[in-house]
Design a protein around this motif. Structure first.
Motif, mmCIF file in Angstrom:
data_model
loop_
_atom_site.group_PDB
_atom_site.id
_atom_site.type_symbol
_atom_site.label_atom_id
_atom_site.label_comp_id
_atom_site.label_asym_id
_atom_site.label_seq_id
_atom_site.Cartn_x
_atom_site.Cartn_y
_atom_site.Cartn_z
ATOM 1 N N ARG A 69 0.849 -1.194 0.000
ATOM 2 C CA ARG A 69 0.000 0.000 0.000
ATOM 3 C C ARG A 69 0.888 1.250 0.000
ATOM 4 N N ASP A 70 0.717 2.147 0.975
ATOM 5 C CA ASP A 70 1.501 3.385 0.964
ATOM 6 C C ASP A 70 2.631 3.368 1.988
ATOM 7 N N PHE A 71 3.123 2.149 2.237
ATOM 8 C CA PHE A 71 4.256 1.958 3.144
ATOM 9 C C PHE A 71 5.383 1.290 2.366
ATOM 10 N N ALA A 72 6.613 1.750 2.559
ATOM 11 C CA ALA A 72 7.757 1.076 1.912
ATOM 12 C C ALA A 72 8.910 0.949 2.886
ATOM 13 N N TYR A 73 9.663 -0.134 2.688
ATOM 14 C CA TYR A 73 10.816 -0.449 3.545
ATOM 15 C C TYR A 73 12.036 -0.640 2.673
ATOM 16 N N ILE A 74 13.007 0.222 2.863
ATOM 17 C CA ILE A 74 14.277 0.129 2.128
ATOM 18 C C ILE A 74 15.376 -0.043 3.165
ATOM 19 N N THR A 75 16.098 -1.151 3.108
ATOM 20 C CA THR A 75 17.246 -1.305 3.991
ATOM 21 C C THR A 75 18.486 -1.586 3.158
ATOM 22 N N ASP A 76 19.632 -1.202 3.677
ATOM 23 C CA ASP A 76 20.936 -1.529 3.080
ATOM 24 C C ASP A 76 21.160 -0.943 1.687
ATOM 25 N N ALA A 77 20.410 0.081 1.336
ATOM 26 C CA ALA A 77 20.582 0.633 -0.012
ATOM 27 C C ALA A 77 21.732 1.631 -0.048
ATOM 28 N N SER A 78 22.403 1.652 -1.215
ATOM 29 C CA SER A 78 23.385 2.707 -1.470
ATOM 30 C C SER A 78 22.950 3.535 -2.673
ATOM 31 N N LYS A 83 29.370 9.800 7.379
ATOM 32 C CA LYS A 83 30.205 9.850 6.173
ATOM 33 C C LYS A 83 29.705 8.887 5.106
ATOM 34 N N PRO A 84 29.911 9.207 3.845
ATOM 35 C CA PRO A 84 29.541 8.275 2.778
ATOM 36 C C PRO A 84 30.235 6.922 2.958
ATOM 37 N N HIS A 85 29.541 5.863 2.569
ATOM 38 C CA HIS A 85 30.024 4.488 2.734
ATOM 39 C C HIS A 85 29.753 3.779 1.418
ATOM 40 N N ALA A 86 30.585 2.835 1.047
ATOM 41 C CA ALA A 86 30.428 2.193 -0.265
ATOM 42 C C ALA A 86 29.112 1.429 -0.380
ATOM 43 N N LYS A 87 28.622 0.869 0.711
ATOM 44 C CA LYS A 87 27.489 -0.057 0.614
ATOM 45 C C LYS A 87 26.173 0.475 1.153
ATOM 46 N N HIS A 88 26.189 1.610 1.854
ATOM 47 C CA HIS A 88 24.984 2.088 2.541
ATOM 48 C C HIS A 88 24.841 3.599 2.379
ATOM 49 N N PHE A 89 23.594 4.062 2.373
ATOM 50 C CA PHE A 89 23.373 5.511 2.403
ATOM 51 C C PHE A 89 23.959 6.108 3.676
ATOM 52 N N SER A 90 24.623 7.229 3.516
ATOM 53 C CA SER A 90 24.967 8.056 4.679
ATOM 54 C C SER A 90 23.697 8.821 5.072
ATOM 55 N N LEU A 91 23.789 9.579 6.164
ATOM 56 C CA LEU A 91 22.645 10.398 6.579
ATOM 57 C C LEU A 91 22.237 11.347 5.449
ATOM 58 N N GLN A 92 23.206 12.058 4.873
ATOM 59 C CA GLN A 92 22.855 13.038 3.846
ATOM 60 C C GLN A 92 22.252 12.353 2.623
ATOM 61 N N GLN A 93 22.783 11.188 2.255
ATOM 62 C CA GLN A 93 22.217 10.465 1.100
ATOM 63 C C GLN A 93 20.801 9.985 1.393
ATOM 64 N N ALA A 94 20.556 9.565 2.617
ATOM 65 C CA ALA A 94 19.191 9.148 2.984
ATOM 66 C C ALA A 94 18.250 10.350 2.926
ATOM 67 N N LEU A 95 18.708 11.493 3.432
ATOM 68 C CA LEU A 95 17.869 12.705 3.400
ATOM 69 C C LEU A 95 17.609 13.135 1.953
#
Ligand SMILES: [Zn+2]
Ligand SMILES: [Zn+2]
Ligand SMILES: [Zn+2]
Length: 252
Positions: A162-171, A195-207
């Motif tokens: 529905r209008d819920f989504a779950y994204i984990t471990d994304a870069s 800080k940016p990481h090769a395998k995961h969103f950093s805080l800024q990338q998530a924002l």
């Protein structure tokens, strides 16, 4: 729809073994993070996304003793190694449990847990019924989208109900997946560290991803010990929250 955050920590959990940083030593329960997973109640059906190494304690702490379907995002240890705990639910409810994953993820689960899928398994293994995910799935009468996201060079699975989504471990979120993640009421998304990481969103990338997808509300998960709950909460916009273990989220 009711969502419970069963775990909100990165692969080593928080506190991390042997670490004496302020977050690992914190007495704030919101800084104690099991490995990342969610429980979803929808139309009286019970879903779990990922079975972490903390799955037994996560179930005990949240009074969960049944599941109708398990959805897997990918096969990193922090997302699957609690798979054996499902056998208690087999015994309690006298039923096999359907698991849903992409073809690649199912193959890897079969390889890693070959004893579960052996032709004549021992009686103590979980009874699981494998189902291969397509992009659009009907699971227990619910339309569930399996959405490709990037995890470094791998493609792993995010889910939309529905209008819920779950994204984990994304870069990264490939262009083809962006339309599938629009018009959300609630988005849960990973934010590993500053800080940016090769395998995961950093805080800024998530924002930035939240800013692009524009859900009504977003919750950060898969958090490392770099983030203190209170300190990070103060820095976020009004509609973005730091998630914590045991958090209940209502979705219309
Ligand atoms: Zn992970
Ligand atoms: Zn620490
Ligand atoms: Zn991973």
């Amino acid at each position: 729809m009711k969502v419970i955050m069963l775990g909100t920590g990165t692969s080593v959990g928080v506190p991390m073994i042997g670490c004496v940083c302020n977050v690992c030593k914190s007495t704030n329960p919101k800084n104690k993070r099991f490995r990342s997973s969610v429980y979803i109640e929808l139309n009286q059906h019970l879903f779990i996304i990922d079975t972490t190494p903390d799955f037994r304690l996560q179930c005990l702490q949240n009074n969960i003793s049944n599941v109708d379907a398990v959805l897997y995002t990918h096969t990193h240890t922090d997302h699957i190694n609690g798979i054996d705990e499902l056998r208690v639910m087999n015994i309690l409810h006298k039923k096999a449990i359907p698991i849903y994953a992409t073809k690649e993820t199912l193959l890897e689960i079969r390889k890693r847990f070959d004893y579960i899928f052996a032709p004549n398994p021992k009686s103590w293994v979980p009874q699981l019924i494998e189902h291969e995910l397509k992009e659009e799935n009907n699971i227990l009468g619910e339309k569930i989208l399996a959405i490709d996201v990037e995890h470094a060079q791998d493609i792993i699975t995010a889910f939309r109900m529905r209008d819920f989504a779950y994204i984990t471990d994304a870069s990264g979120i490939p262009a083809r997946s962006i339309p599938l993640l629009k018009n959300l009421e609630v988005l849960i998304i990973n934010s590993l560290a500053e800080k940016p990481h090769a395998k995961h969103f950093s805080l800024q990338q998530a924002l930035d991803a939240i800013d692009m997808l524009k859900p009504q509300r977003a919750y950060l998960t898969h958090l490392s010990h770099q983030f203190d709950f209170d300190e990070l909460s103060k820095r976020l916009p009004n509609n973005i929250f730091v998630s914590y273990d045991g958090l209940h989220i209502e979705v219309d």
